[in-house]
Design a protein around this motif. Sequence first.
Motif, PDB file in Angstrom:
ATOM      1  N   UNK B 549       0.878  -1.350  -0.254  1.00  0.00           N
ATOM      2  CA  UNK B 549      -0.126  -0.003  -0.132  1.00  0.00           C
ATOM      3  C   UNK B 549       0.583   1.013  -0.121  1.00  0.00           C
ATOM      4  N   UNK B 550       0.709   2.272  -0.648  1.00  0.00           N
ATOM      5  CA  UNK B 550       0.984   3.257  -0.537  1.00  0.00           C
ATOM      6  C   UNK B 550       1.517   4.485   0.828  1.00  0.00           C
ATOM      7  N   UNK B 551       3.198   4.140   0.884  1.00  0.00           N
ATOM      8  CA  UNK B 551       4.148   3.559   0.664  1.00  0.00           C
ATOM      9  C   UNK B 551       4.961   2.642   0.861  1.00  0.00           C
ATOM     10  N   UNK B 552       4.755   1.398   1.753  1.00  0.00           N
ATOM     11  CA  UNK B 552       5.338   0.603   1.906  1.00  0.00           C
ATOM     12  C   UNK B 552       5.091  -1.024   2.039  1.00  0.00           C
ATOM     13  N   UNK B 575      -4.971  -1.713  -1.953  1.00  0.00           N
ATOM     14  CA  UNK B 575      -5.289   0.126  -2.622  1.00  0.00           C
ATOM     15  C   UNK B 575      -6.784  -0.852  -3.027  1.00  0.00           C
ATOM     16  N   UNK B 579      -5.916   2.933 -10.846  1.00  0.00           N
ATOM     17  CA  UNK B 579      -4.853   3.705 -11.536  1.00  0.00           C
ATOM     18  C   UNK B 579      -3.489   3.926  -9.899  1.00  0.00           C
ATOM     19  N   UNK B 581      -1.097   1.121  -8.745  1.00  0.00           N
ATOM     20  CA  UNK B 581      -0.371  -0.616  -9.383  1.00  0.00           C
ATOM     21  C   UNK B 581       0.921  -0.343  -8.460  1.00  0.00           C
ATOM     22  N   UNK B 620       6.883   0.750  -9.408  1.00  0.00           N
ATOM     23  CA  UNK B 620       5.748   1.596 -10.222  1.00  0.00           C
ATOM     24  C   UNK B 620       5.623   2.771  -8.983  1.00  0.00           C
ATOM     25  N   UNK B 621       5.656   3.925  -9.988  1.00  0.00           N
ATOM     26  CA  UNK B 621       5.860   5.048  -8.643  1.00  0.00           C
ATOM     27  C   UNK B 621       4.277   4.940  -7.667  1.00  0.00           C
ATOM     28  N   UNK B 622       4.172   5.298  -6.645  1.00  0.00           N
ATOM     29  CA  UNK B 622       2.764   5.378  -6.244  1.00  0.00           C
ATOM     30  C   UNK B 622       2.867   6.548  -5.375  1.00  0.00           C
ATOM     31  N   UNK B 623       3.395   7.113  -4.904  1.00  0.00           N
ATOM     32  CA  UNK B 623       3.296   8.309  -3.881  1.00  0.00           C
ATOM     33  C   UNK B 623       4.704   9.161  -4.508  1.00  0.00           C
ATOM     34  N   UNK B 624       4.254  10.491  -3.005  1.00  0.00           N
ATOM     35  CA  UNK B 624       5.777  10.871  -2.932  1.00  0.00           C
ATOM     36  C   UNK B 624       6.577  10.302  -2.312  1.00  0.00           C
ATOM     37  N   UNK B 625       6.245   9.628  -1.650  1.00  0.00           N
ATOM     38  CA  UNK B 625       7.285   8.148  -0.843  1.00  0.00           C
ATOM     39  C   UNK B 625       7.040   6.929  -1.576  1.00  0.00           C
TER      40      UNK B 625
END
Lengths: 160, 664
Positions: B549-552, B575, B579, B581, B620-625
């Motif tokens: 999950x964003x982001x761990x 999640x 969009x 993933x 896959x870029x998922x969040x700021x972190x």
Amino acid sequence: MKKILIALSLSLVALFYSCGGNSAESKNETTSEQTTTPADNGNPSYDPERGAGKFTHVEVKPELDKAMADAGVNVYDVKCASCHKLTDEKLVGPGWKGVTARNKPEWIMNFITNPDEMLSKDPKAMAQLELCLVRMPNQNLTDDDARNVYEFMRKNDGVK
Amino acid sequence: MKYSKLILFILLSGSVLHMMSCKPKGASGAVATGSAEKAYVAPGKYDEFYNFVSGGFSGQMSVYGLPSGRLFRVIPVFSVDPEKGYGYSEETKPMLMTSGGFVPWDDLHHVSFSQTNGEIDGRWAFGNGNNTPRVARIDLKTFRTSEILELPNSAGNHSSPFITENSEYIVAGTRFSVPVGNNTDVPIASYKQNFKGTISFISVGKEGELDIAFQLLLPGVNFDLSRAGKGPSNGWFFFSCYNSEQANTLLEVNASQRDKDFILAVNWKKAEEYLKAGKGTKQQVRYAHNKYNEQTHTATSQIKTEVTVLDPAILKDICYFIPCPKSPHGCDTDPTGEYIVGSGKLAALIPVFSFSKIQKAIADKTYDGDFGGIPVIKYEAALYGEVKKPGLGPLHTEFDANGNAYTSFFVSSEIVKWNIKDLKVLDRVPTYYSIGHLSIPGGDTKKPYGKYVVAYNKITKDRYLPTGPELTQSAQIFDISGDKMQLILDFPTIGEPHYAGSMPADLIKKNSLKIYKIDENKHAYVAKGEKETKVVREGNKVHIYGTAIRSHFAPDNIEGIKVGDEVYFHITNLEQDWDVPHGFAIKGAPTAELLIMPGETQTLKWIPEKPGMYPIYCTDFCSALHQEMQGYVRVSPAGSNVPLSFSLGKQGAAAADTTKPAGK
């Protein structure tokens, strides 16, 4: 990053339209101008205690509805626990201790069912984003899920 | 090869002259006349049509928008796709199983769409595997391959996966005839005695499930393309074939001897009657049937062992041959179902056959002998008429809603528009270069949407910036709303595009799945929430029930893995938003990443070969972190006594007793 851009531009296209500076948000969630410039600035009809979303009035009894709270904990385990502790300790998002004292039930239920819009226009939600820097995902809670989770939050805050 | 280069040269110089000598027709013309606007879809706006394009030797199917030519997705079908983990994850590996084991590649030539009453209904797309004979069904809710069925008694599934007007069957005609039955170890030169061609009729169930209903056993020829009848000709199917010479070597010359080859007309309703009456023979074969389960997010592969074969030489009234000039390729039925257009690759005319005349010829037995025990209808008795001097090397024909046909010409590199009723040529445009297939939205159905014809070209040569010896193929969109065809855009494609199909976006966009609901996830190793995450050792197998999950990841620290263990990372994406993933990769693993959709569980198998510290991270870029979404897996030597442990968020604790490498 591209995906976030697409998601934002799809769901928030109307907002961006009314507030051009906000496109910076998708580039870098840590910039401050986007979080301090609510899209609905100056809109007198916006009720920051209620938030943006479908819930206008939530019926809450003084005592705990145990069945709802039990259903709520199941939702919490699957969809919330990855980021929220039940204490006041921040993990990804804030801990839940005291959340029902800080916010009205309408605000909480609107936020957890409609986070994208809330994170872009609601002053309290935006202030929280500045602290956490991760946009709360929309976990596709049903109305019942949201209500049950709220009841579980009350239980967590000591309502018997 | 030299010959084709010469042709190309002539074409090039010809088209240059052409462009200089008359009104603009090329790409520059499109810009100059403002027609490029017709292909312009503003940023953030949707295209009117989805365009599903075969990827040829890439083995995949790509999805573009029309008229913008924007690429939206490459759907992995017959080839592995490391980007999506397709063919690499434990869940998708069974999709590429065959009777001969795992086959990671194929050659996808044609697409078709499910139909109801002869119109595209937007449920499924189908594709053919040309090399290791297979057909695939793609679910248009998920844009993923749901099912792959192998075809026995076949070699080179080219004449496929064309479909009947209520999706009763998709067909699969073999390109190569081969020895069929128990004795297949025969001399190649015994082609005429021992080689047979088969056509499979594959039933499509209510949920789309594929099953070989029956196979027709036919003389040894090469089946090429096919189309179902429609309207009055519903219940029939038409197949072009070449090599009626039955050559087994140098087909370029030896299969081009006769003046005419054949179109095979198949009365499949009649075949159904024989099947019902038990006239088929059961044959023992082996073929794989692979299905992806949307609830368990897992594919299964099953080997089937029986197929029912009908012999049209014995069972009369199923099959008839119709002579067709010069190595026919395309075999296309018009929207009314009355006309069948044959296209001889080496012909300088286009024969148009009449379904009602074919019926009359059969009733009157106007035959010209037989071929392999199957009656041959007299050419003139089946012929409606010929389009004279349309161009060189006709290949394929599509139709608009106004009684016009559009035929691609490979040798003369052009599209020619002609009227079906009076067989007169109305317009022609050059293509750049050497067009193969062409496609009009709905142009193979009862209800063409018209508007555009898209050319799929084999050669681009000087059309784009050079990229070394290997150049892209291309598609070119022509506006056909007026009397004259007008080039409005060309764009590069993936692999080699053969046939493609388009349908109005409204048919499927509303059904597009956004997430997999986590409550409905029935994967055997799902972790519904971090509470359910765990690491379980069963002998040398280690199952990690993980979440993202964003982001761990949970867990993100794992110890106690040993060299030689079989490690299974079962990662559930928690999640529930569109969009988002997450990807999953581990250093040095000789496989691809996982790409896990919201609510989905996917599994990466890894057998570590060396002790060490192995990072894992989200790809896959998922969040700021997103960059923080990472973890470690510690691999100790075989036989070490490091206990199995896993954690998330435990900072530097509890590790004091295992800081020294154990087992030494």
